[in-house]
Design a protein around this motif. Sequence first.
Motif, PDB file in Angstrom:
ATOM      1  N   HIS A 238      19.567  67.462  23.904  1.00  0.00           N
ATOM      2  CA  HIS A 238      20.140  67.620  25.276  1.00  0.00           C
ATOM      3  C   HIS A 238      21.393  69.335  26.318  1.00  0.00           C
ATOM      4  N   ILE A 239      20.992  69.436  26.801  1.00  0.00           N
ATOM      5  CA  ILE A 239      22.155  71.034  27.010  1.00  0.00           C
ATOM      6  C   ILE A 239      23.545  70.260  28.083  1.00  0.00           C
ATOM      7  N   LEU A 240      23.985  71.708  27.938  1.00  0.00           N
ATOM      8  CA  LEU A 240      25.274  72.348  27.962  1.00  0.00           C
ATOM      9  C   LEU A 240      25.650  73.301  29.193  1.00  0.00           C
ATOM     10  N   PHE A 241      26.074  73.258  29.965  1.00  0.00           N
ATOM     11  CA  PHE A 241      25.826  74.151  31.334  1.00  0.00           C
ATOM     12  C   PHE A 241      27.591  74.223  31.539  1.00  0.00           C
ATOM     13  N   TRP A 242      27.782  75.501  31.108  1.00  0.00           N
ATOM     14  CA  TRP A 242      29.568  76.028  30.869  1.00  0.00           C
ATOM     15  C   TRP A 242      30.012  76.972  32.023  1.00  0.00           C
ATOM     16  N   ASN A 243      30.705  76.256  33.001  1.00  0.00           N
ATOM     17  CA  ASN A 243      31.520  77.319  34.242  1.00  0.00           C
ATOM     18  C   ASN A 243      32.182  77.867  33.729  1.00  0.00           C
TER      19      ASN A 243
ATOM     20  N   PHE B  40      21.483  71.001  37.493  1.00  0.00           N
ATOM     21  CA  PHE B  40      22.245  70.196  35.929  1.00  0.00           C
ATOM     22  C   PHE B  40      21.321  69.009  36.094  1.00  0.00           C
ATOM     23  N   PHE B  41      21.750  68.024  36.817  1.00  0.00           N
ATOM     24  CA  PHE B  41      21.947  66.677  37.574  1.00  0.00           C
ATOM     25  C   PHE B  41      20.560  66.746  37.774  1.00  0.00           C
ATOM     26  N   LYS B  42      19.608  67.739  37.708  1.00  0.00           N
ATOM     27  CA  LYS B  42      18.097  67.166  38.015  1.00  0.00           C
ATOM     28  C   LYS B  42      17.826  67.169  36.976  1.00  0.00           C
ATOM     29  N   ILE B  43      17.862  67.913  35.317  1.00  0.00           N
ATOM     30  CA  ILE B  43      16.969  67.623  34.337  1.00  0.00           C
ATOM     31  C   ILE B  43      18.368  66.961  33.058  1.00  0.00           C
ATOM     32  N   ALA B  44      19.695  66.600  33.414  1.00  0.00           N
ATOM     33  CA  ALA B  44      19.850  65.661  32.719  1.00  0.00           C
ATOM     34  C   ALA B  44      19.273  64.277  32.554  1.00  0.00           C
ATOM     35  N   THR B  45      19.127  63.788  31.636  1.00  0.00           N
ATOM     36  CA  THR B  45      19.264  62.522  31.677  1.00  0.00           C
ATOM     37  C   THR B  45      20.583  61.072  31.025  1.00  0.00           C
TER      38      THR B  45
ATOM     39  N   ILE C 248      27.658  59.889  41.419  1.00  0.00           N
ATOM     40  CA  ILE C 248      25.938  60.076  40.628  1.00  0.00           C
ATOM     41  C   ILE C 248      26.513  59.096  39.309  1.00  0.00           C
ATOM     42  N   THR C 249      27.375  58.381  39.343  1.00  0.00           N
ATOM     43  CA  THR C 249      28.723  57.699  38.635  1.00  0.00           C
ATOM     44  C   THR C 249      28.721  58.205  36.993  1.00  0.00           C
ATOM     45  N   ALA C 250      28.304  59.985  37.166  1.00  0.00           N
ATOM     46  CA  ALA C 250      28.558  60.465  36.025  1.00  0.00           C
ATOM     47  C   ALA C 250      30.324  60.276  35.405  1.00  0.00           C
ATOM     48  N   PRO C 251      29.934  59.690  34.111  1.00  0.00           N
ATOM     49  CA  PRO C 251      31.861  59.981  33.406  1.00  0.00           C
ATOM     50  C   PRO C 251      32.530  61.351  33.103  1.00  0.00           C
ATOM     51  N   VAL C 252      34.161  61.352  33.285  1.00  0.00           N
ATOM     52  CA  VAL C 252      34.269  62.739  33.532  1.00  0.00           C
ATOM     53  C   VAL C 252      35.631  62.705  32.365  1.00  0.00           C
ATOM     54  N   LYS C 253      35.489  63.775  31.454  1.00  0.00           N
ATOM     55  CA  LYS C 253      36.780  63.679  30.196  1.00  0.00           C
ATOM     56  C   LYS C 253      37.534  64.632  30.254  1.00  0.00           C
TER      57      LYS C 253
ATOM     58  N   ASN D 284      25.276  63.215  24.963  1.00  0.00           N
ATOM     59  CA  ASN D 284      25.058  63.782  26.234  1.00  0.00           C
ATOM     60  C   ASN D 284      24.775  64.756  26.363  1.00  0.00           C
ATOM     61  N   ASP D 285      24.432  65.111  28.099  1.00  0.00           N
ATOM     62  CA  ASP D 285      24.465  65.994  28.140  1.00  0.00           C
ATOM     63  C   ASP D 285      25.826  66.925  29.385  1.00  0.00           C
ATOM     64  N   ILE D 286      26.225  68.104  28.602  1.00  0.00           N
ATOM     65  CA  ILE D 286      27.341  68.265  29.418  1.00  0.00           C
ATOM     66  C   ILE D 286      27.498  69.718  30.303  1.00  0.00           C
TER      67      ILE D 286
END
Length: 238
Positions: free
Chosen positions: A12-17, A40-45, A82-87, A216-218
């Motif tokens: 699982h990947i993590l991108f920190w901005n 990110f979303f091109k490679i995140a599953t 893309i209906t990705a959850p936000v936490k 998850n991918d974060i």
Amino acid sequence: MFPFFELQRNNHILFWNGIQHSRDESHPQFQELKNNWERFFKIATSPLVVVEHQRSKSYTNEEESIKNGGEVGFITFLADKITAPVKCFEPDRHYEMNHLAKLFGKEKTEYHYFARVITQWYKVVKNGSIKEYISPFLKRDQNASDWANFDFSINHMEQIHKNLFGNELNFNDKNFFFKIDDPNCEDNLLKDVVLASDIYRDKSIIEGIKTVWKNNDIFIVYGKDHEKAHRDELSGLN
């Protein structure tokens, strides 16, 4: 270019901005953030977004999301597409406030939050009445703290200021509030409070990220000053 790092753990990947808090849609960081998001979303599953302050409001376009919600509104708008959850893994304000109050007392603790909101006004909002902007945050702290017989009024904040610094509170002194929010400023009388708050917050955030990163991918969007603490902890995970 803002601080950025990329990690991988258990496939699982993590991108920190690391961003500068802003509601200026012309700020170049928003295009950079969008570019990172698209990569990110091109490679995140199983994409999941982590933000500093969760917003429930929906926006109709990118410009509106930035103008009204800053970087959180913007990335939430992109995640919704893309209906990705936000936490949000910020600590419970009640426990954080009482943790700091045990170390520094209630007056220094609440003045720290009060000054932080004024700094936020100068960095992000920049229009309207500062006092009107502050009032809901003072009410929030009153409700969260559960401190009996503590006065959360602006008048009391002005008195605390005088007790701490020996002069009258000047809401127009932007440089003072920037200094009082900086734990690295040696002549900041509240630097220990700011540092303790940052450490407490970062611990909660990192623990939350560890939990969701298992599955998850974060994609993380956070204030740039948190970069070192987050990178050090997250890079050390197996």
